[in-house]
Enzyme design. Sequence first.
Site, PDB file in Angstrom:
ATOM      1  N   GLY A  24       0.822  -1.189   0.000  1.00 41.67           N
ATOM      2  CA  GLY A  24       0.000   0.000   0.000  1.00 41.67           C
ATOM      3  C   GLY A  24       0.864   1.249   0.000  1.00 41.67           C
ATOM      4  N   CYS A  25       0.295   2.359  -0.440  1.00 41.70           N
ATOM      5  CA  CYS A  25       1.073   3.599  -0.543  1.00 41.70           C
ATOM      6  C   CYS A  25       1.471   4.133   0.835  1.00 41.70           C
ATOM      7  CB  CYS A  25       0.302   4.645  -1.331  1.00 41.70           C
ATOM      8  SG  CYS A  25      -1.392   4.933  -0.766  1.00 41.70           S
ATOM      9  N   PHE A  26       0.537   4.173   1.778  1.00 44.59           N
ATOM     10  CA  PHE A  26       0.879   4.638   3.127  1.00 44.59           C
ATOM     11  C   PHE A  26       1.915   3.735   3.797  1.00 44.59           C
ATOM     12  CE2 PHE A  26      -3.510   6.678   3.124  1.00 44.59           C
ATOM     13  CZ  PHE A  26      -3.031   7.976   3.049  1.00 44.59           C
ATOM     14  N   THR A  48       4.217   2.043   2.458  1.00 40.06           N
ATOM     15  CA  THR A  48       5.532   2.252   1.842  1.00 40.06           C
ATOM     16  C   THR A  48       6.257   3.414   2.503  1.00 40.06           C
ATOM     17  OG1 THR A  48       4.833   1.343  -0.292  1.00 40.06           O
ATOM     18  CG2 THR A  48       6.743   2.806  -0.295  1.00 40.06           C
TER      19      THR A  48
END
Length: 347
Positions: A150-152, A154
Site C-alpha cells: 500500500g502507498c501509506f 511504503t
Amino acid sequence: MNIKVAIVGASGYAGGEILRLLLQHPLYLSGQLSIGALMGSSTVGQTVSELMPHLPELSDRVVEPTDVETLKSHDVVFLALPHGFSAEIAQQLPAEITVIDCAADFRLKDQKDWDAYYGGKHAGSWPYGIPEMPGHRDLIASSKRIAVPGCFPTGATLALLPAIAAHIIEPDVSVVSITGVSGAGKKASVAMLGAETMGSLKAYNVAGKHRHTPEISQNLSEYADQKIVVSFTPVLAPLPRGILTTATAKLTSGITLDEIREIYLNAYENEPFVHILPSGQQPQTQAVVGSNMCHIQVDADDNSKKLVVTSAIDNLTKGTAGAAVQCMNLSLGVSETSGLPCGGVAP
C-alpha cells in the site's frame, strides 16, 4: 527476451501509471517487451486517447473486457483493481505467469487482520513488494506472485524500518501521513470533488480504522522482537499526488542524532530509490512527483526524547506503479532500476 504484459484495471490511476512507466522501459524501447491486453470494466470500449491523453503512443488502443483466457497468453499480468477482485483472477492463471497485484488481496499474513479490516475470504499472502525491506529482494526475484504494498505503508515502513531494526525506539509508533486525492482512485465521489477538497485539509479513518494500519504494523514487526503497535492518522490534502509522512517514536537510549543518521545512511547506502537528505533539509512531495524515490529526513526531539522521521513519496509511483515495475524487473532478472525515474518533476 520477448515479454508480453497485460494490465487489468488499465484505465485507473495505478494502471495508467504502470503504462506510463512501461512506455519508457528499456525493454519496451528495444522491442523486448510488448504491451498486450488493456482490460477494464466501466471503461470497456473507450480508447486510451479518451481516458489517458498523456499516453499518445497508445492512443488508438481500446480497453477490453477482463478475460482470463486472454490473460493466459501473457508473460506478466498487472492487477490494478480494488481489493477483493484480484484473488479470483489470480487463482485462474497458470503458475508460470508473473502476477503482480496492486490491491490488498495478498498483503496481509494474518487472517484476523484481514477479517478486521477487509472482510470476506482471505486469499493468503504473497511475497511482499518492498525490495528495500531486508530479505524481500530475493523473495521477489524468485517469485511469480508478488503483492505490491500500500502507498501509506511504503512511506511509513521506509521511514521507520532502520530504527526498528536497530532497536533504538520503543514498539509504539505514531504515523501521520498527508496524501493527495489520487489515492482514492478515479471513481466519482462527492468527497473528492474540487469544491470539497480544495483549500481544505481533513483527517479520515482515524484511531486505527484505516485499512493500511495492520500492514504498517506487520512490516515493522517483522524486524522487531515484539509486535509494533501503530497509531496511524491519514490526512487528505488538495494535491493530485504525493504522500508526506511524519513518524515518531520514543527513543530507547541516549543515542545521538549523528548516530541515528549513521544508522539510516548505512541501511539505505545501496538502495537506488531511497535518499537520506542532508541535515536540515526536509522532504517535500513536489521533489518526488513522477519518480520512484523516497526522500527521508531523521531528527531527534530533545524535549520529548522521540525520534522524528519524515518521508515523501509519490503515491502513484513509489507508492504503487513504480513499486510494481520495480518488482517486475526483479522477477524478470533485469536491472531493478530499469524504466524507473529517480528525478521528480518541478515546479
